[in-house]
Design a protein around this motif. Structure first.
Motif: not given
Length: 327
Positions: A67-75, A169-187
């Motif tokens: 999992s991404p870092p739960a805490c971190w240090y920065a300026p 990079a690990e904190l950026a990972y936690a901010e990534i959002r991806v499209p929904g995964t409702e598939v199209t079906l036929a019929p």
């Protein structure tokens, strides 16, 4: 992962680097003419202009226990900002004379020229801790008090989770959002028993997305990029057959699965499902999960891979018996 906000340091509340709020770090969003958004939160600037969007977009879940870092240090503060924040606390006496005296000595507060490293203004920052506001396990691990880092120097070696390109990079990972995964079906809407049902995802939506995290004051950044690699279909009942048999459909270019076209009735779908019994008066909960590979690049040529992420959704599929008339 929730938006990231500042931690409190031991014995007193805190406010974020460059901010003016009381108790939490400043959250600041900027929207450009092109609609892109950057958000400053937890001492870090997140550029989400290449992120996934839309009402069905969501955060990734790591396919491992990572999992991404739960805490971190920065300026966090310039010398003047830290002085402006701490001195009123000491004057109020709310933390006790002994502790206040120790703090005054630590920051050389009685030396007008050198107090809080004012003689080094513009040459570095006081660093402090920040925490994931959702408080996952380990959120309280960053419990060290403020420490000084000269511009261009690395934080002390004993400081874990000090921002580096990899931490960003690990904190950026936690901010990534991806499209929904409702598939199209036929019929569509309703399928039939023993009739192959084709499944696919819109190729226009399933392309790489990325988030860049940076700390401009010390000139480091990292970009985490997610690329779709496969779709796993779980029919919602054991009385079904998936295509392929594993239920995992690979990606072809930017397309997952293949749209059904007229004349494909006699073909086996490259991605899909065949139900072997009716859903009766209900529906089967078909689960579709996309796996995304994550890689990152950062300042100084740094880079590498992070654990795959997954994002899925469930949709109802009504399956009916094929009716026939005997004469």
């Amino acid at each position: 992962m929730a938006l990231i906000l500042a931690a409190t340091t031991p014995a007193y509340a805190d406010k974020g680097f460059g901010g003016s709020t009381d108790g939490e770090s400043q959250q600041h969003a900027e929207t450009g003419d092109d609609g892109t958004v950057s958000v400053t939160v937890g001492g870090i600037v997140f550029d989400r202009s290449k992120n996934g969007s839309g009402g069905s977009a969501g955060a990734l879940t790591s396919s491992t226990s990572w999992s991404p870092p739960a805490c971190w240090y920065a300026p966090k503060y310039t010398p003047e900002q830290l002085q402006k924040y701490l001195e009123p606390i000491w004057e109020a006496g709310s933390t006790g004379y002994e502790w206040d005296a120790e703090q005054r000595e630590k920051y050389n507060a009685d030396d007008e020229k050198k107090a809080f490293n004012k003689d080094k203004s513009g040459e570095g920052f006081w660093w402090g801790s920040y925490v994931n506001k959702s408080y996952p396990p380990g959120w309280d691990a960053c419990d060290k008090d403020y420490f000084w880092v000269d511009t261009g120097d690395a934080p002390p070696a004993d400081i874990e989770n000090a921002v580096t390109p990899e931490i960003l990079a690990e904190l950026a990972y936690a901010e990534i959002r991806v499209p929904g995964t409702e598939v199209t079906l036929a019929p569509t809407e309703t399928t039939k028993v023993n009739l192959p049902t084709w499944a696919w995802l819109d190729g226009a939506e399933f392309k790489p997305v990325s988030v860049t995290a940076s700390v401009p004051d010390i000139g480091i950044s990292a970009t985490a990029t997610a690329e779709p690699v496969s779709l796993e279909i779980k029919p919602g009942t054991p009385d079904a057959q998936t295509y392929p048999a594993s239920g995992v459909c690979g990606i072809d270019g930017r397309r997952i699965g293949e749209p059904y076209r007229k004349g494909d009735a006699d073909r086996t779908p490259p991605c899909g499902v065949k139900y072997l019994r009716s859903s009766g008066d209900g529906a089967f909960p078909l689960q579709a999960t996309v796996t995304w590979e994550i890689h990152w690049t950062g300042t100084g040529g740094a880079g590498g891979d992070l654990p795959d992420g997954e994002f899925g959704a469930t949709q109802d599929v009504v399956v009916q018996e094929i009716q026939a008339i005997n004469r």
